[in-house]
Design a protein around this motif. Structure first.
Motif, PDB file in Angstrom:
ATOM      1  N   CYS A  15       0.841  -1.212   0.000  1.00 57.47           N
ATOM      2  CA  CYS A  15       0.000   0.000   0.000  1.00 57.47           C
ATOM      3  C   CYS A  15       0.869   1.253   0.000  1.00 57.47           C
ATOM      4  O   CYS A  15       0.606   2.197  -0.763  1.00 57.47           O
ATOM      5  CB  CYS A  15      -0.927   0.014   1.207  1.00 57.47           C
ATOM      6  N   ASP A  16       1.906   1.262   0.834  1.00 61.74           N
ATOM      7  CA  ASP A  16       2.801   2.423   0.909  1.00 61.74           C
ATOM      8  C   ASP A  16       3.512   2.679  -0.414  1.00 61.74           C
ATOM      9  O   ASP A  16       3.736   3.826  -0.792  1.00 61.74           O
ATOM     10  CB  ASP A  16       3.846   2.221   2.020  1.00 61.74           C
ATOM     11  N   SER A  17       3.834   1.599  -1.142  1.00 62.32           N
ATOM     12  CA  SER A  17       4.568   1.775  -2.398  1.00 62.32           C
ATOM     13  C   SER A  17       3.724   2.447  -3.474  1.00 62.32           C
ATOM     14  O   SER A  17       4.267   2.971  -4.449  1.00 62.32           O
ATOM     15  CB  SER A  17       5.113   0.432  -2.892  1.00 62.32           C
ATOM     16  N   TYR A  18       2.408   2.447  -3.299  1.00 63.83           N
ATOM     17  CA  TYR A  18       1.525   3.098  -4.275  1.00 63.83           C
ATOM     18  C   TYR A  18       0.838   4.338  -3.704  1.00 63.83           C
ATOM     19  O   TYR A  18      -0.106   4.853  -4.298  1.00 63.83           O
ATOM     20  CB  TYR A  18       0.470   2.105  -4.774  1.00 63.83           C
ATOM     21  N   ALA A  19       1.311   4.824  -2.565  1.00 59.55           N
ATOM     22  CA  ALA A  19       0.667   5.945  -1.883  1.00 59.55           C
ATOM     23  C   ALA A  19       0.616   7.218  -2.721  1.00 59.55           C
ATOM     24  O   ALA A  19      -0.305   8.021  -2.592  1.00 59.55           O
ATOM     25  CB  ALA A  19       1.360   6.225  -0.547  1.00 59.55           C
ATOM     26  N   SER A  20       1.576   7.413  -3.610  1.00 61.12           N
ATOM     27  CA  SER A  20       1.603   8.642  -4.415  1.00 61.12           C
ATOM     28  C   SER A  20       0.735   8.551  -5.673  1.00 61.12           C
ATOM     29  O   SER A  20       0.568   9.535  -6.380  1.00 61.12           O
ATOM     30  CB  SER A  20       3.043   8.973  -4.812  1.00 61.12           C
ATOM     31  N   MET A  26      -6.266  -0.708  -7.974  1.00 62.92           N
ATOM     32  CA  MET A  26      -5.995  -1.840  -8.858  1.00 62.92           C
ATOM     33  C   MET A  26      -4.534  -2.281  -8.761  1.00 62.92           C
ATOM     34  O   MET A  26      -4.241  -3.476  -8.776  1.00 62.92           O
ATOM     35  CB  MET A  26      -6.349  -1.505 -10.310  1.00 62.92           C
ATOM     36  N   MET A  27      -3.633  -1.325  -8.645  1.00 65.84           N
ATOM     37  CA  MET A  27      -2.211  -1.663  -8.537  1.00 65.84           C
ATOM     38  C   MET A  27      -1.924  -2.394  -7.222  1.00 65.84           C
ATOM     39  O   MET A  27      -1.173  -3.378  -7.196  1.00 65.84           O
ATOM     40  CB  MET A  27      -1.362  -0.401  -8.675  1.00 65.84           C
ATOM     41  N   LEU A  29      -4.136  -4.123  -5.373  1.00 69.13           N
ATOM     42  CA  LEU A  29      -4.762  -5.441  -5.423  1.00 69.13           C
ATOM     43  C   LEU A  29      -3.970  -6.404  -6.304  1.00 69.13           C
ATOM     44  O   LEU A  29      -3.782  -7.569  -5.954  1.00 69.13           O
ATOM     45  CB  LEU A  29      -6.210  -5.343  -5.907  1.00 69.13           C
ATOM     46  N   SER A  30      -3.490  -5.914  -7.438  1.00 69.33           N
ATOM     47  CA  SER A  30      -2.687  -6.764  -8.330  1.00 69.33           C
ATOM     48  C   SER A  30      -1.414  -7.219  -7.644  1.00 69.33           C
ATOM     49  O   SER A  30      -1.023  -8.395  -7.746  1.00 69.33           O
ATOM     50  CB  SER A  30      -2.348  -6.017  -9.622  1.00 69.33           C
ATOM     51  N   ALA A  31      -0.754  -6.315  -6.946  1.00 63.51           N
ATOM     52  CA  ALA A  31       0.493  -6.660  -6.256  1.00 63.51           C
ATOM     53  C   ALA A  31       0.241  -7.654  -5.126  1.00 63.51           C
ATOM     54  O   ALA A  31       1.015  -8.604  -4.939  1.00 63.51           O
ATOM     55  CB  ALA A  31       1.162  -5.390  -5.719  1.00 63.51           C
ATOM     56  N   VAL A  32      -0.844  -7.458  -4.377  1.00 59.32           N
ATOM     57  CA  VAL A  32      -1.175  -8.385  -3.289  1.00 59.32           C
ATOM     58  C   VAL A  32      -1.523  -9.759  -3.855  1.00 59.32           C
ATOM     59  O   VAL A  32      -1.046 -10.780  -3.358  1.00 59.32           O
ATOM     60  CB  VAL A  32      -2.330  -7.826  -2.420  1.00 59.32           C
ATOM     61  N   GLU A  45      -9.407  -5.413   4.512  1.00 61.86           N
ATOM     62  CA  GLU A  45      -9.562  -4.482   5.639  1.00 61.86           C
ATOM     63  C   GLU A  45      -8.262  -3.712   5.900  1.00 61.86           C
ATOM     64  O   GLU A  45      -8.287  -2.517   6.197  1.00 61.86           O
ATOM     65  CB  GLU A  45     -10.017  -5.231   6.891  1.00 61.86           C
ATOM     66  N   ILE A  46      -7.131  -4.395   5.784  1.00 67.20           N
ATOM     67  CA  ILE A  46      -5.832  -3.720   5.944  1.00 67.20           C
ATOM     68  C   ILE A  46      -5.656  -2.675   4.849  1.00 67.20           C
ATOM     69  O   ILE A  46      -5.244  -1.532   5.108  1.00 67.20           O
ATOM     70  CB  ILE A  46      -4.669  -4.739   5.902  1.00 67.20           C
ATOM     71  N   ILE A  47      -5.985  -3.045   3.618  1.00 66.65           N
ATOM     72  CA  ILE A  47      -5.879  -2.111   2.487  1.00 66.65           C
ATOM     73  C   ILE A  47      -6.784  -0.908   2.724  1.00 66.65           C
ATOM     74  O   ILE A  47      -6.386   0.236   2.489  1.00 66.65           O
ATOM     75  CB  ILE A  47      -6.220  -2.818   1.156  1.00 66.65           C
ATOM     76  N   SER A  48      -7.976  -1.155   3.230  1.00 63.28           N
ATOM     77  CA  SER A  48      -8.914  -0.067   3.530  1.00 63.28           C
ATOM     78  C   SER A  48      -8.349   0.891   4.575  1.00 63.28           C
ATOM     79  O   SER A  48      -8.409   2.117   4.414  1.00 63.28           O
ATOM     80  CB  SER A  48     -10.250  -0.641   4.021  1.00 63.28           C
ATOM     81  N   GLU A  49      -7.776   0.326   5.627  1.00 58.88           N
ATOM     82  CA  GLU A  49      -7.183   1.158   6.685  1.00 58.88           C
ATOM     83  C   GLU A  49      -6.048   2.027   6.145  1.00 58.88           C
ATOM     84  O   GLU A  49      -5.907   3.186   6.511  1.00 58.88           O
ATOM     85  CB  GLU A  49      -6.648   0.283   7.824  1.00 58.88           C
ATOM     86  N   LYS A  50      -5.227   1.434   5.278  1.00 59.86           N
ATOM     87  CA  LYS A  50      -4.065   2.158   4.746  1.00 59.86           C
ATOM     88  C   LYS A  50      -4.441   3.201   3.693  1.00 59.86           C
ATOM     89  O   LYS A  50      -3.763   4.209   3.559  1.00 59.86           O
ATOM     90  CB  LYS A  50      -3.051   1.180   4.132  1.00 59.86           C
ATOM     91  N   THR A  51      -5.503   2.943   2.921  1.00 59.46           N
ATOM     92  CA  THR A  51      -5.826   3.825   1.798  1.00 59.46           C
ATOM     93  C   THR A  51      -7.025   4.724   2.036  1.00 59.46           C
ATOM     94  O   THR A  51      -7.207   5.701   1.321  1.00 59.46           O
ATOM     95  CB  THR A  51      -6.125   2.991   0.531  1.00 59.46           C
ATOM     96  N   GLY A  52      -7.858   4.366   3.008  1.00 59.25           N
ATOM     97  CA  GLY A  52      -9.086   5.117   3.232  1.00 59.25           C
ATOM     98  C   GLY A  52     -10.207   4.722   2.274  1.00 59.25           C
ATOM     99  O   GLY A  52     -11.294   5.298   2.310  1.00 59.25           O
ATOM    100  N   ILE A  53      -9.961   3.749   1.433  1.00 64.47           N
ATOM    101  CA  ILE A  53     -10.987   3.260   0.503  1.00 64.47           C
ATOM    102  C   ILE A  53     -11.893   2.307   1.283  1.00 64.47           C
ATOM    103  O   ILE A  53     -11.404   1.392   1.957  1.00 64.47           O
ATOM    104  CB  ILE A  53     -10.347   2.532  -0.701  1.00 64.47           C
ATOM    105  N   PRO A  54     -13.217   2.494   1.210  1.00 67.49           N
ATOM    106  CA  PRO A  54     -14.117   1.613   1.965  1.00 67.49           C
ATOM    107  C   PRO A  54     -13.969   0.144   1.569  1.00 67.49           C
ATOM    108  O   PRO A  54     -13.752  -0.181   0.402  1.00 67.49           O
ATOM    109  CB  PRO A  54     -15.522   2.116   1.587  1.00 67.49           C
ATOM    110  N   VAL A  55     -14.092  -0.738   2.560  1.00 72.59           N
ATOM    111  CA  VAL A  55     -13.974  -2.176   2.314  1.00 72.59           C
ATOM    112  C   VAL A  55     -14.996  -2.617   1.264  1.00 72.59           C
ATOM    113  O   VAL A  55     -14.684  -3.451   0.412  1.00 72.59           O
ATOM    114  CB  VAL A  55     -14.149  -2.989   3.621  1.00 72.59           C
TER     115      VAL A  55
END
Length: 159
Positions: A15-20, A26-27, A29-32, A45-55
Protein backbone atom coordinates in the motif's frame (compact mmCIF):
# COMPACT_ATOMS: atom_id res chain seq x y z
CA UNK A 1 -8.66 -16.07 10.51
CA UNK A 2 -5.51 -14.52 11.95
CA UNK A 3 -3.11 -13.14 9.42
CA UNK A 4 0.59 -13.58 10.07
CA UNK A 5 2.33 -10.35 11.11
CA UNK A 6 4.74 -10.57 8.16
CA UNK A 7 1.77 -10.71 5.76
CA UNK A 8 0.15 -7.70 7.46
CA UNK A 9 3.42 -5.79 7.09
CA UNK A 10 3.82 -6.97 3.49
CA UNK A 11 0.35 -5.68 2.57
CA UNK A 12 1.06 -2.37 4.31
CA UNK A 13 4.35 -2.07 2.42
CA UNK A 14 2.56 -2.69 -0.88
CA UNK A 15 0.00 0.00 0.00
CA UNK A 16 2.80 2.42 0.91
CA UNK A 17 4.57 1.78 -2.40
CA UNK A 18 1.52 3.10 -4.28
CA UNK A 19 0.67 5.95 -1.88
CA UNK A 20 1.60 8.64 -4.41
CA UNK A 21 -0.66 7.20 -7.13
CA UNK A 22 -3.93 9.07 -7.74
CA UNK A 23 -5.95 5.82 -8.06
CA UNK A 24 -3.88 3.06 -6.44
CA UNK A 25 -6.47 0.36 -5.77
CA UNK A 26 -5.99 -1.84 -8.86
CA UNK A 27 -2.21 -1.66 -8.54
CA UNK A 28 -2.36 -2.56 -4.84
CA UNK A 29 -4.76 -5.44 -5.42
CA UNK A 30 -2.69 -6.76 -8.33
CA UNK A 31 0.49 -6.66 -6.26
CA UNK A 32 -1.18 -8.38 -3.29
CA UNK A 33 -2.71 -11.06 -5.54
CA UNK A 34 0.65 -11.68 -7.21
CA UNK A 35 2.54 -11.91 -3.91
CA UNK A 36 0.07 -13.92 -1.81
CA UNK A 37 -2.15 -15.63 -4.42
CA UNK A 38 -5.45 -14.32 -3.08
CA UNK A 39 -7.07 -11.37 -1.30
CA UNK A 40 -9.20 -12.45 1.69
CA UNK A 41 -11.49 -10.02 3.51
CA UNK A 42 -8.95 -9.53 6.32
CA UNK A 43 -6.40 -8.28 3.80
CA UNK A 44 -9.01 -6.03 2.20
CA UNK A 45 -9.56 -4.48 5.64
CA UNK A 46 -5.83 -3.72 5.94
CA UNK A 47 -5.88 -2.11 2.49
CA UNK A 48 -8.91 -0.07 3.53
CA UNK A 49 -7.18 1.16 6.69
CA UNK A 50 -4.06 2.16 4.75
CA UNK A 51 -5.83 3.82 1.80
CA UNK A 52 -9.09 5.12 3.23
CA UNK A 53 -10.99 3.26 0.50
CA UNK A 54 -14.12 1.61 1.96
CA UNK A 55 -13.97 -2.18 2.31
CA UNK A 56 -17.22 -2.43 0.33
CA UNK A 57 -15.57 -0.74 -2.65
CA UNK A 58 -12.47 -2.96 -2.40
CA UNK A 59 -14.64 -6.07 -2.10
CA UNK A 60 -16.63 -4.96 -5.14
CA UNK A 61 -13.46 -4.69 -7.22
CA UNK A 62 -12.04 -8.01 -5.98
CA UNK A 63 -15.26 -9.88 -6.77
CA UNK A 64 -15.87 -8.14 -10.11
CA UNK A 65 -12.57 -9.05 -11.76
CA UNK A 66 -12.01 -12.79 -12.32
CA UNK A 67 -8.22 -12.50 -11.95
CA UNK A 68 -8.62 -11.61 -8.26
CA UNK A 69 -9.50 -14.35 -5.79
CA UNK A 70 -10.94 -14.41 -2.28
CA UNK A 71 -9.61 -17.93 -1.69
CA UNK A 72 -6.24 -19.54 -2.31
CA UNK A 73 -5.90 -21.17 -5.71
CA UNK A 74 -4.13 -24.38 -6.54
CA UNK A 75 -0.57 -24.56 -7.76
CA UNK A 76 -1.99 -25.32 -11.20
CA UNK A 77 -4.95 -23.21 -12.32
CA UNK A 78 -6.89 -24.94 -15.09
CA UNK A 79 -8.61 -22.23 -17.12
CA UNK A 80 -11.05 -23.99 -19.42
CA UNK A 81 -12.64 -21.76 -22.04
CA UNK A 82 -16.41 -21.75 -22.27
CA UNK A 83 -16.57 -18.95 -24.83
CA UNK A 84 -18.78 -19.50 -27.86
CA UNK A 85 -16.16 -21.06 -30.17
CA UNK A 86 -14.96 -23.45 -27.46
CA UNK A 87 -18.42 -24.21 -26.12
CA UNK A 88 -19.77 -25.31 -29.50
CA UNK A 89 -16.75 -27.64 -29.76
CA UNK A 90 -17.74 -29.33 -26.46
CA UNK A 91 -15.56 -27.55 -23.91
CA UNK A 92 -18.27 -28.11 -21.29
CA UNK A 93 -17.51 -31.84 -21.56
CA UNK A 94 -13.85 -31.03 -20.85
CA UNK A 95 -14.87 -29.08 -17.73
CA UNK A 96 -17.10 -31.95 -16.65
CA UNK A 97 -14.29 -34.50 -17.11
CA UNK A 98 -11.82 -32.42 -15.07
CA UNK A 99 -14.49 -31.99 -12.37
CA UNK A 100 -15.18 -35.72 -12.31
CA UNK A 101 -11.53 -36.80 -12.16
CA UNK A 102 -10.44 -34.15 -9.64
CA UNK A 103 -13.60 -34.27 -7.50
CA UNK A 104 -14.13 -30.50 -7.58
CA UNK A 105 -16.32 -28.01 -9.41
CA UNK A 106 -15.23 -24.84 -11.24
CA UNK A 107 -14.08 -22.27 -8.71
CA UNK A 108 -12.85 -24.95 -6.31
CA UNK A 109 -9.41 -26.26 -5.40
CA UNK A 110 -8.39 -29.85 -4.73
CA UNK A 111 -7.68 -30.75 -1.10
CA UNK A 112 -4.00 -31.28 -1.91
CA UNK A 113 -3.79 -27.70 -3.18
CA UNK A 114 -2.57 -28.75 -6.61
CA UNK A 115 -5.48 -27.91 -8.92
CA UNK A 116 -8.09 -25.20 -9.27
CA UNK A 117 -10.67 -25.38 -12.05
CA UNK A 118 -11.83 -22.10 -13.55
CA UNK A 119 -14.49 -21.84 -16.24
CA UNK A 120 -13.30 -18.91 -18.36
CA UNK A 121 -15.48 -17.00 -20.81
CA UNK A 122 -12.73 -16.58 -23.41
CA UNK A 123 -8.97 -17.07 -23.43
CA UNK A 124 -8.47 -15.56 -26.89
CA UNK A 125 -7.57 -18.82 -28.60
CA UNK A 126 -10.75 -19.34 -30.61
CA UNK A 127 -8.93 -20.92 -33.57
CA UNK A 128 -7.68 -23.63 -31.17
CA UNK A 129 -11.13 -24.49 -29.80
CA UNK A 130 -11.76 -26.06 -27.46
CA UNK A 131 -8.83 -24.49 -25.63
CA UNK A 132 -7.67 -24.32 -22.06
CA UNK A 133 -4.67 -22.99 -20.21
CA UNK A 134 -2.73 -24.13 -17.19
CA UNK A 135 -0.81 -21.31 -15.53
CA UNK A 136 -0.64 -19.54 -18.90
CA UNK A 137 0.34 -22.55 -21.04
CA UNK A 138 -2.34 -22.99 -23.72
CA UNK A 139 -3.61 -26.45 -24.64
CA UNK A 140 -5.33 -26.52 -28.06
CA UNK A 141 -8.23 -28.72 -29.22
CA UNK A 142 -8.64 -30.45 -25.86
CA UNK A 143 -10.94 -33.46 -25.71
CA UNK A 144 -12.34 -35.22 -22.63
CA UNK A 145 -10.14 -38.22 -23.49
CA UNK A 146 -7.00 -36.09 -22.95
CA UNK A 147 -8.00 -34.84 -19.48
CA UNK A 148 -6.60 -37.78 -17.49
CA UNK A 149 -3.26 -37.52 -19.30
CA UNK A 150 -3.09 -33.77 -18.61
CA UNK A 151 -3.75 -34.31 -14.90
CA UNK A 152 -1.15 -37.09 -14.75
CA UNK A 153 1.42 -34.84 -16.46
CA UNK A 154 1.11 -32.27 -13.65
CA UNK A 155 0.91 -34.85 -10.85
CA UNK A 156 4.21 -36.33 -12.10
CA UNK A 157 5.84 -32.93 -11.68
CA UNK A 158 5.05 -33.22 -7.97
CA UNK A 159 6.39 -36.77 -7.56
Amino acid sequence: MAIKPEVVQGVKDICDSYASEPSPLMMILSAVQKKYGYIPLEVQEIISEKTGIPVAEIYGVVTFYSFFSLKPKGKYVLGICLGTACYVKNSQQVVDKFSSLLGIQPGETTKDGLFTIEAIRCIGACALAPAMSINGKVYPKVTPDQVGKIIDEYRQLEA
